[in-house]
Design an enzyme around this catalytic site. Structure first.
Site, PDB file in Angstrom:
ATOM      1  N   ASP A 158      58.334  32.762  41.300  1.00  0.00           N
ATOM      2  CA  ASP A 158      58.477  33.657  42.451  1.00  0.00           C
ATOM      3  C   ASP A 158      57.844  35.020  42.169  1.00  0.00           C
ATOM      4  O   ASP A 158      57.766  35.450  41.015  1.00  0.00           O
ATOM      5  CB  ASP A 158      59.974  33.811  42.783  1.00  0.00           C
ATOM      6  CG  ASP A 158      60.195  34.304  44.195  1.00  0.00           C
ATOM      7  OD1 ASP A 158      59.229  34.364  44.985  1.00  0.00           O
ATOM      8  OD2 ASP A 158      61.356  34.638  44.529  1.00  0.00           O
ATOM      9  N   ASN A 209      59.160  26.817  52.924  1.00  0.00           N
ATOM     10  CA  ASN A 209      57.931  27.637  52.916  1.00  0.00           C
ATOM     11  C   ASN A 209      56.983  27.318  54.075  1.00  0.00           C
ATOM     12  O   ASN A 209      56.081  28.098  54.378  1.00  0.00           O
ATOM     13  CB  ASN A 209      57.184  27.506  51.581  1.00  0.00           C
ATOM     14  CG  ASN A 209      57.841  28.237  50.428  1.00  0.00           C
ATOM     15  OD1 ASN A 209      57.761  27.820  49.271  1.00  0.00           O
ATOM     16  ND2 ASN A 209      58.503  29.358  50.717  1.00  0.00           N
TER      17      ASN A 209
HETATM   18  C1  IPE Z   1      61.206  29.638  46.350  1.00  0.00           C
HETATM   19  O1  IPE Z   1      60.643  30.892  46.535  1.00  0.00           O
HETATM   20  C2  IPE Z   1      60.178  28.577  46.493  1.00  0.00           C
HETATM   21  C3  IPE Z   1      59.099  28.594  45.508  1.00  0.00           C
HETATM   22  C4  IPE Z   1      59.021  29.326  44.436  1.00  0.00           C
HETATM   23  C5  IPE Z   1      58.057  27.665  45.752  1.00  0.00           C
HETATM   24  P1  IPE Z   1      60.767  31.667  47.912  1.00  0.00           P
HETATM   25  O2  IPE Z   1      60.122  32.979  47.708  1.00  0.00           O
HETATM   26  O3  IPE Z   1      60.287  30.843  49.032  1.00  0.00           O
HETATM   27  O4  IPE Z   1      62.360  31.837  48.022  1.00  0.00           O
HETATM   28  P2  IPE Z   1      63.240  32.706  49.009  1.00  0.00           P
HETATM   29  O5  IPE Z   1      62.949  32.236  50.381  1.00  0.00           O
HETATM   30  O6  IPE Z   1      62.856  34.137  48.822  1.00  0.00           O
HETATM   31  O7  IPE Z   1      64.637  32.444  48.590  1.00  0.00           O
HETATM   32  C1  IPE Z   2      56.142  32.394  45.074  1.00  0.00           C
HETATM   33  O1  IPE Z   2      55.764  33.676  45.408  1.00  0.00           O
HETATM   34  C2  IPE Z   2      55.152  31.347  45.559  1.00  0.00           C
HETATM   35  C3  IPE Z   2      55.611  30.570  46.721  1.00  0.00           C
HETATM   36  C4  IPE Z   2      56.785  30.598  47.261  1.00  0.00           C
HETATM   37  C5  IPE Z   2      54.641  29.651  47.291  1.00  0.00           C
HETATM   38  P1  IPE Z   2      56.119  34.314  46.809  1.00  0.00           P
HETATM   39  O2  IPE Z   2      54.982  34.069  47.743  1.00  0.00           O
HETATM   40  O3  IPE Z   2      57.445  33.869  47.282  1.00  0.00           O
HETATM   41  O4  IPE Z   2      56.176  35.850  46.430  1.00  0.00           O
HETATM   42  P2  IPE Z   2      57.148  36.939  47.029  1.00  0.00           P
HETATM   43  O5  IPE Z   2      58.551  36.449  46.827  1.00  0.00           O
HETATM   44  O6  IPE Z   2      56.801  37.087  48.464  1.00  0.00           O
HETATM   45  O7  IPE Z   2      56.847  38.163  46.222  1.00  0.00           O
HETATM   46 MG    MG Z   3      59.325  34.608  47.046  1.00  0.00          MG
END
Ligand code: IPE
Ligand code: IPE
Ligand code: MG
Length: 247
Positions: free
Chosen positions: A18, A66
């Protein structure tokens, strides 16, 4: 790194990768640049885990939730995924890595499904680390799916509901045949599970770091492993009992 005890590394490491978006936004860059950097981190961490002898590495790459992100971001992520799969097969073969996917594969664009099938097929004979990508994955969805398939078998008279136990239920999940994760790492300071491996994480040690995924590296991994090695996994027992148990 040297202070790591190889015999006490997790057998199965799960990671919620993340913070790609925030990494980019902090630098006034597009979120997708963060995802691109994140892919580089995946390469480094996969290689390092394989080198250290980790048997199972499961990476949360795209959640069922996502899909709710802006279309442009989803599209860019799918394009990156395709590129990654194409480029990684060679490296997986070199490192003896076996590739696997959990999640609702049929949600993914057909060209990506093809790349996945190819990567799984090509690496099926390898006997090194099992690298699992969670794609369009949701823990609750997975549990519902398992419940449905067992219910269908019971309704068809092929299964006595009394026979259902934790072992059978676990074997109906996408992770059938894999041991539960010993350690879960989540980067970027968020302290939640976000619907990842709900059943399987029952007794995992949890490790949270403020570091965003694009900045996560070998040293950060070693730090997480060191922390893990300092934990006492009691599984409901007392410390005393664990000390008396022959190891
Ligand atoms: C969780 O991350 C999913 C992945 C790392 C692929 P998100 O960034 O989508 O999680 P939330 O929605 O903030 O909890
Ligand atoms: C994790 O990084 C990757 C995916 C969930 C695909 P994020 O895209 O969630 O990054 P933040 O949480 O917005 O910083
Ligand atoms: Mg995230």
């Amino acid at each position: 790194m040297d202070s790591l005890k190889p015999e006490r590394l997790p057998v199965h490491l799960a990671v919620i990768m993340d913070g790609n978006g925030r990494w980019a936004e902090k630098r006034m860059l597009q979120r997708i640049v963060g995802h691109q950097k994140g892919v580089e981190t995946v390469r480094v961490i996969v290689e390092e885990c394989s080198r250290l002898g980790i048997r199972y590495l499961t990476l949360f790459a795209f959640s069922a939730e996502n899909w709710l992100r802006p279309k442009t971001e989803v599209k860019a992520l799918m394009a990156l995924l395709k590129k990654f799969l194409r480029a990684e097969i060679k490296r997986m073969m070199l490192n003896g890595i076996r590739f696997n996917v959990i999640g609702n594969r049929s949600d993914l664009p057909p060209d990506i499904q093809n790349e996945i099938d190819l990567a799984i097929e090509k690496t099926a004979g390898n006997n090194g680390m099992l690298l699992t990508l969670a794609l369009s994955y949701g823990g609750r969805q997975e549990i519902v799916c398992a419940a449905k398939s067992l219910a269908a078998e019971a309704a068809a008279g092929k299964l006595d509901p009394e026979q259902i136990d934790e072992r059978m239920f676990g074997s109906s999940l996408h992770t059938a045949g894999m041991p539960d994760p010993d350690l879960l790492i989540r980067t970027s300071g968020e302290m939640r599970i976000s619907n990842f491996l709900l059943w399987q994480l029952a007794y995992a040690e949890l490790y949270f770091t403020e570091v965003n995924w694009p900045d996560f590296d070998r040293n950060e991994l070693a730090r997480a492993f060191r922390d893990y090695q300092s934990r006492e996994r009691r599984f409901g027992m007392t410390s005393d009992q664990l000390r008396k148990e022959p190891s």
